[in-house]
Design an enzyme around this catalytic site. Structure first.
Site, PDB file in Angstrom:
ATOM      1  N   CYS A  70       2.911   5.932   3.798  1.00  0.00           N
ATOM      2  CA  CYS A  70       3.565   5.411   2.595  1.00  0.00           C
ATOM      3  C   CYS A  70       3.143   3.957   2.472  1.00  0.00           C
ATOM      4  CB  CYS A  70       5.085   5.534   2.735  1.00  0.00           C
ATOM      5  SG  CYS A  70       6.033   4.748   1.406  1.00  0.00           S
ATOM      6  N   CYS A 194      -1.234   4.466  -3.126  1.00  0.00           N
ATOM      7  CA  CYS A 194      -0.012   5.238  -2.900  1.00  0.00           C
ATOM      8  C   CYS A 194      -0.449   6.627  -2.486  1.00  0.00           C
ATOM      9  CB  CYS A 194       0.841   5.295  -4.174  1.00  0.00           C
ATOM     10  SG  CYS A 194       2.272   6.404  -4.052  1.00  0.00           S
TER      11      CYS A 194
END
Length: 269
Positions: A70, A194
């Site tokens: 993440c 991302c």
């Protein structure tokens, strides 16, 4: 023996899938903090507290090595966790590292002064929290000079992907690329900052054009993990493989199955 992979939601499954293909002999325990997703709109301290709790849970479950799959967590929590101190025999790594290595063509342990690199104009697509942290620009500046980075906060994309609304996600991606190109008309490279975004990589590439090289994280992270485990074979840990979520397991399982187009079954963390 399992390596832990953590994400706020389902985006890290793109990293997990690449790692499973690259390292079929390694077991992985995936942990999705679905109850608190998305992280991209949270404060840095909130992200840090949530990330630290999840990583400690994975360590306690026998995952000596945990990958923060993440970017928002890597940007807001990784350095602070390392500065606070990691328990003996435990490690936590982020997903920024392979991106920087690929873009600058130098290894993470290379501490020589920053130097010029081939790519001069880079578009960064990331969550609002990752963009606000400027973590990518900071790490890049340690290794390269003369690189102009234009960041675009891609609000709404993660939510659309998590909800399975890929039509909305595509529309948002194209809108964000248009906004970026108004600021930087001719990027040479684009960073999908991302782990949800690889699912939309063809859309990013189409909107950016064929001359822009798109850097996506799944395979880059998998290659770096393979190299790390070759150098640190004792870091595979004693944990059992599986899928955990802080959200509703049935709901998360259904979305994950749609996400990867194969059956994924989550249990409660």
């Amino acid at each position: 023996m399992a390596v832990g992979i953590f994400d706020s939601g389902l985006g890290g499954l793109t990293v997990l899938e690449a790692a499973q293909k690259r390292l079929p002999e390694v077991e992985f325990l995936y942990y999705a903090d679905s109850a608190h997703a998305p992280y991209g709109v949270r404060t840095p301290d909130d992200i840090f507290q949530l990330t630290r709790a999840a990583v400690h849970d994975l360590w306690n479950r026998g995952c000596d090595l945990v990958i923060l799959a993440c970017n928002t967590a890597s940007a807001a929590a990784l350095r602070r966790m390392q500065e606070e101190g990691v328990p003996p025999g435990k490690r936590v790594l982020g997903v920024f590292v392979p991106l920087i290595e690929a873009l600058t063509e130098r290894q993470w342990g290379d501490n020589s002064p920053p130097r010029e690199v081939e790519v001069k104009n880079v578009a960064l697509f990331a969550t609002p929290a990752t963009v606000a942290s400027r973590a990518f620009q900071r790490e890049l500046a340690f290794r390269a000079i003369g690189v102009d980075v234009e960041a675009q906060a891609c609000g709404g994309v993660v939510d659309a992907i998590e909800e399975g609304d890929l039509i909305l996600a595509e529309a948002l991606v194209r809108s964000h690329v248009d906004a970026l190109k108004r600021k930087m008309p001719y990027p040479q490279a684009a960073i999908l900052g991302c782990t949800h975004y690889p699912l939309m990589e063809p859309i990013f590439q189409d909107a950016l054009g064929p001359d822009v090289r798109v850097f996506s994280q799944g395979n880059l992270v998998a290659d770096s993990l393979a190299d790390y485990l070759e150098r640190h074979p004792n870091m595979r840990g004693s944990g059992a493989a599986g899928y955990l979520t802080t959200g509703k397991p049935a709901t998360v399982s259904n979305r994950a199955t749609q996400f990867l187009r194969r059956q994924i079954t989550f249990a409660a963390a």
